[in-house]
Write a protein that holds these residues in place. Structure first.
Motif, PDB file in Angstrom:
ATOM      1  N   LEU A   1      -9.614   5.265  -7.711  1.00  0.00           N
ATOM      2  CA  LEU A   1      -9.092   4.129  -8.475  1.00  0.00           C
ATOM      3  C   LEU A   1      -7.627   4.311  -8.853  1.00  0.00           C
ATOM      4  O   LEU A   1      -6.846   3.354  -8.813  1.00  0.00           O
ATOM      5  N   SER A   2      -7.238   5.521  -9.253  1.00  0.00           N
ATOM      6  CA  SER A   2      -5.840   5.746  -9.638  1.00  0.00           C
ATOM      7  C   SER A   2      -4.904   5.584  -8.450  1.00  0.00           C
ATOM      8  O   SER A   2      -3.800   5.044  -8.590  1.00  0.00           O
ATOM      9  N   PHE A   3      -5.346   6.030  -7.273  1.00  0.00           N
ATOM     10  CA  PHE A   3      -4.517   5.852  -6.070  1.00  0.00           C
ATOM     11  C   PHE A   3      -4.322   4.366  -5.779  1.00  0.00           C
ATOM     12  O   PHE A   3      -3.201   3.912  -5.484  1.00  0.00           O
ATOM     13  N   ASN A   4      -5.412   3.591  -5.853  1.00  0.00           N
ATOM     14  CA  ASN A   4      -5.312   2.156  -5.594  1.00  0.00           C
ATOM     15  C   ASN A   4      -4.514   1.439  -6.681  1.00  0.00           C
ATOM     16  O   ASN A   4      -3.825   0.452  -6.399  1.00  0.00           O
ATOM     17  N   GLN A   5      -4.588   1.934  -7.915  1.00  0.00           N
ATOM     18  CA  GLN A   5      -3.822   1.333  -9.001  1.00  0.00           C
ATOM     19  C   GLN A   5      -2.323   1.476  -8.762  1.00  0.00           C
ATOM     20  O   GLN A   5      -1.565   0.509  -8.919  1.00  0.00           O
ATOM     21  N   VAL A   6      -1.897   2.662  -8.382  1.00  0.00           N
ATOM     22  CA  VAL A   6      -0.474   2.884  -8.122  1.00  0.00           C
ATOM     23  C   VAL A   6      -0.027   2.154  -6.863  1.00  0.00           C
ATOM     24  O   VAL A   6       1.044   1.531  -6.828  1.00  0.00           O
ATOM     25  N   LEU A   7      -0.847   2.192  -5.809  1.00  0.00           N
ATOM     26  CA  LEU A   7      -0.507   1.477  -4.577  1.00  0.00           C
ATOM     27  C   LEU A   7      -0.393  -0.014  -4.846  1.00  0.00           C
ATOM     28  O   LEU A   7       0.535  -0.682  -4.358  1.00  0.00           O
ATOM     29  N   GLY A   8      -1.317  -0.549  -5.638  1.00  0.00           N
ATOM     30  CA  GLY A   8      -1.248  -1.959  -5.992  1.00  0.00           C
ATOM     31  C   GLY A   8      -0.009  -2.292  -6.801  1.00  0.00           C
ATOM     32  O   GLY A   8       0.522  -3.404  -6.703  1.00  0.00           O
ATOM     33  N   GLY A   9       0.468  -1.342  -7.607  1.00  0.00           N
ATOM     34  CA  GLY A   9       1.704  -1.567  -8.355  1.00  0.00           C
ATOM     35  C   GLY A   9       2.908  -1.703  -7.460  1.00  0.00           C
ATOM     36  O   GLY A   9       3.785  -2.550  -7.682  1.00  0.00           O
ATOM     37  N   TYR A  10       2.974  -0.881  -6.421  1.00  0.00           N
ATOM     38  CA  TYR A  10       4.096  -0.975  -5.480  1.00  0.00           C
ATOM     39  C   TYR A  10       4.014  -2.246  -4.625  1.00  0.00           C
ATOM     40  O   TYR A  10       5.046  -2.767  -4.191  1.00  0.00           O
ATOM     41  N   LEU A  11       2.803  -2.730  -4.369  1.00  0.00           N
ATOM     42  CA  LEU A  11       2.612  -3.909  -3.515  1.00  0.00           C
ATOM     43  C   LEU A  11       2.331  -5.162  -4.338  1.00  0.00           C
ATOM     44  O   LEU A  11       1.755  -6.119  -3.816  1.00  0.00           O
ATOM     45  N   ARG A  12       2.730  -5.168  -5.596  1.00  0.00           N
ATOM     46  CA  ARG A  12       2.424  -6.303  -6.464  1.00  0.00           C
ATOM     47  C   ARG A  12       3.026  -7.588  -5.909  1.00  0.00           C
ATOM     48  O   ARG A  12       4.148  -7.591  -5.360  1.00  0.00           O
ATOM     49  N   PRO A  13       2.310  -8.715  -6.017  1.00  0.00           N
ATOM     50  CA  PRO A  13       2.813  -9.991  -5.488  1.00  0.00           C
ATOM     51  C   PRO A  13       3.966 -10.527  -6.320  1.00  0.00           C
ATOM     52  O   PRO A  13       4.153 -10.145  -7.476  1.00  0.00           O
ATOM     53  N   SER A  14       4.721 -11.416  -5.720  1.00  0.00           N
ATOM     54  CA  SER A  14       5.855 -12.021  -6.411  1.00  0.00           C
ATOM     55  C   SER A  14       5.362 -12.883  -7.562  1.00  0.00           C
ATOM     56  O   SER A  14       4.296 -13.485  -7.504  1.00  0.00           O
ATOM     57  N   SER A  15       6.166 -12.944  -8.600  1.00  0.00           N
ATOM     58  CA  SER A  15       5.797 -13.755  -9.765  1.00  0.00           C
ATOM     59  C   SER A  15       6.209 -15.207  -9.609  1.00  0.00           C
ATOM     60  O   SER A  15       5.830 -16.053 -10.424  1.00  0.00           O
ATOM     61  N   HIS A  16       6.965 -15.542  -8.560  1.00  0.00           N
ATOM     62  CA  HIS A  16       7.443 -16.914  -8.385  1.00  0.00           C
ATOM     63  C   HIS A  16       6.423 -17.759  -7.640  1.00  0.00           C
ATOM     64  O   HIS A  16       5.827 -17.296  -6.656  1.00  0.00           O
ATOM     65  N   PRO A  17       6.188 -19.001  -8.059  1.00  0.00           N
ATOM     66  CA  PRO A  17       5.267 -19.886  -7.344  1.00  0.00           C
ATOM     67  C   PRO A  17       5.741 -20.118  -5.915  1.00  0.00           C
ATOM     68  O   PRO A  17       6.943 -20.146  -5.644  1.00  0.00           O
TER      69      PRO A  17
END
Length: 427
Positions: free
Chosen positions: A273-289
């Motif tokens: 879970l921690s690995f996926n949490q950090v990976l998801g942080g780097y690949l976070r989607p854009s905040s713009h619509p």
């Protein structure tokens, strides 16, 4: 079974029930990972016996009186046991302890107890492989051994043999490895992870002006919070990988089973879970619509804000609108925040369980002091993280209520331009 008898300097010959004498017992079971018990009895009977029972991963060896065969008939006593340990190494379950004759060898209900020169009957029992919790041993999980003279028997001679000394050195090596495992885990989940979470929570909390120093500090934190948050989380993830590798290598070194304890299973889950949490942080989607409609509204809002800055007046008395985040970004933020706090709480439990396992295995004399410090330290983190989250939610709720115009002023809530929403980007 191996044992060693220790007589006091003032021992008087003929004192067969020497209360100041001590006996060190080592019980070795080669049938797998399970609970072990050894007791004093008359004629090999369990009822009325006085036994020492160890449950690996659950309880270090403790003293019990058997008033019956049911679990409810087993009574825990306050006998003093020195250096009680139960280990699982190289497919062997090994229980060892030292106890005085006064605490264990006094006459028991079923007989005279332990004797130096007269016959003494020991009973033993064990569970099935994988059964660490005390339960019925079955017809094949019990036995007895009568020793006619504890002082002249050769049974105790190999307790401190060269083989045992090698096992002792190996045990010390494993102890150092498990200590390193625990220290690294504390750095990751007792320091880095909670600091990263607190940084994200505290970055935009509204602080009253009377706390000017705190407000100034948080304003500086707000400028670099994302860098601090990502760096600390990444380091915590890397150290978690090291912690996991050390644990796997150490269990392999002991020829043990990897997933016997809840602690082991939780460690694997946290590693993933921690690995996926950090990976998801780097690949976070854009905040713009991404939709054209949302993009156009955002552009018009930005233009409106620019016009307002040029004229210093609001258009038709309407308030500014902040661009709304994309749906996928809002879902990502929710998952990221919930999983982050959940991982921290898992880490709090995991560290506590690890300290208990270490204490049961090596009988750390300072365990009570360490547990106390740990509870106080983690309580502070929990108050900061949970309290900060609740306070932040409360402040944002108040801001939202303040900025949404009420129907009493003639506002049309169906028109989104009448609503001011203050959004905070969540990591």
């Amino acid at each position: 079974m191996h044992y060693q008898v220790y007589k006091p300097d003032d021992y008087t010959d003929g004192d067969d029930h020497c209360k100041d004498c001590e006996i060190n017992v080592q019980l070795v079971y080669t049938g797998g990972y399970t609970w072990l018990g050894i007791g004093l009895s008359n004629g090999g009977k369990m009822v009325g016996s006085h036994a020492i029972i160890g449950q690996p991963g659950i309880s270090s060896p403790k003293s019990y009186l058997f008033d019956g065969k049911d679990i409810d008939a087993i009574e825990l006593t306050d006998s003093t046991i020195t250096n009680p340990t139960i280990d699982f190494e190289e497919n062997e379950c090994i229980m060892e302890f030292t106890i005085s004759f006064a605490d264990w060898g006094a006459p028991v209900k079923s007989g005279p107890g332990i004797s130096l020169t007269d016959s003494t009957t020991f009973i033993f029992a064990h569970g099935s492989n994988g059964d660490a919790k005390l339960q019925y041993h079955g017809p094949n999980g019990k036995g007895s051994k009568t020793i006619n003279n504890l002082l002249v028997s050769t049974e105790h001679s190999d307790l401190f043999s060269s083989t045992s000394m090698q096992q002792s050195k190996k045990k010390m090596s494993n102890k150092s490895a498990w200590l390193a495992h625990g220290i690294l885990a504390f750095i990751a989940w007792g320091l880095l992870a909670p600091t990263a979470i607190t940084t994200a929570i505290m970055r935009d909390i509204e602080i009253p002006d009377r706390f000017m120093k705190v407000k100034l500090y948080l304003s500086k934190l707000k400028e670099k919070w994302l860098f601090v948050h990502i760096t600390l989380n990444t380091l915590a993830c890397v150290i978690t990988m090291l912690v996991f590798i050390v644990a796997v290598l150490n269990v392999n070194h002991e020829n043990g089973y990897h997933w016997l304890y809840a602690h082991n299973k939780m460690g694997l889950a946290m590693f993933i879970l921690s690995f996926n949490q950090v990976l998801g942080g780097y690949l976070r989607p854009s905040s713009h619509p991404q939709s054209p409609e949302d993009t156009n509204s955002t552009e018009s809002e930005e233009n409106g804000m620019n016009n307002e800055n040029n004229t210093g007046e609001e258009d038709d008395g309407r308030q500014k609108i902040m661009p709304v985040k994309s749906t996928i970004r809002q879902l990502w933020e929710l998952l990221h925040n919930v999983l982050g706090i959940a991982l921290f709480l898992f880490g709090v439990w995991q560290l506590f369980e690890g300290m208990e396992l270490y204490h049961m295995r090596y009988n750390n004399s300072s365990a009570g002091f360490v547990f106390g410090l740990y509870i106080i330290f983690m309580a502070i983190w929990i108050c900061l993280i949970i309290g900060g989250s609740v306070y932040k939610w409360y402040r944002q709720t108040q801001i939202f209520k303040k900025d949404v115009p009420s129907s009493e002023h003639g506002s049309d809530l169906s028109d989104p331009s009448d609503v001011q929403v203050e959004l905070h980007e969540v990591s």
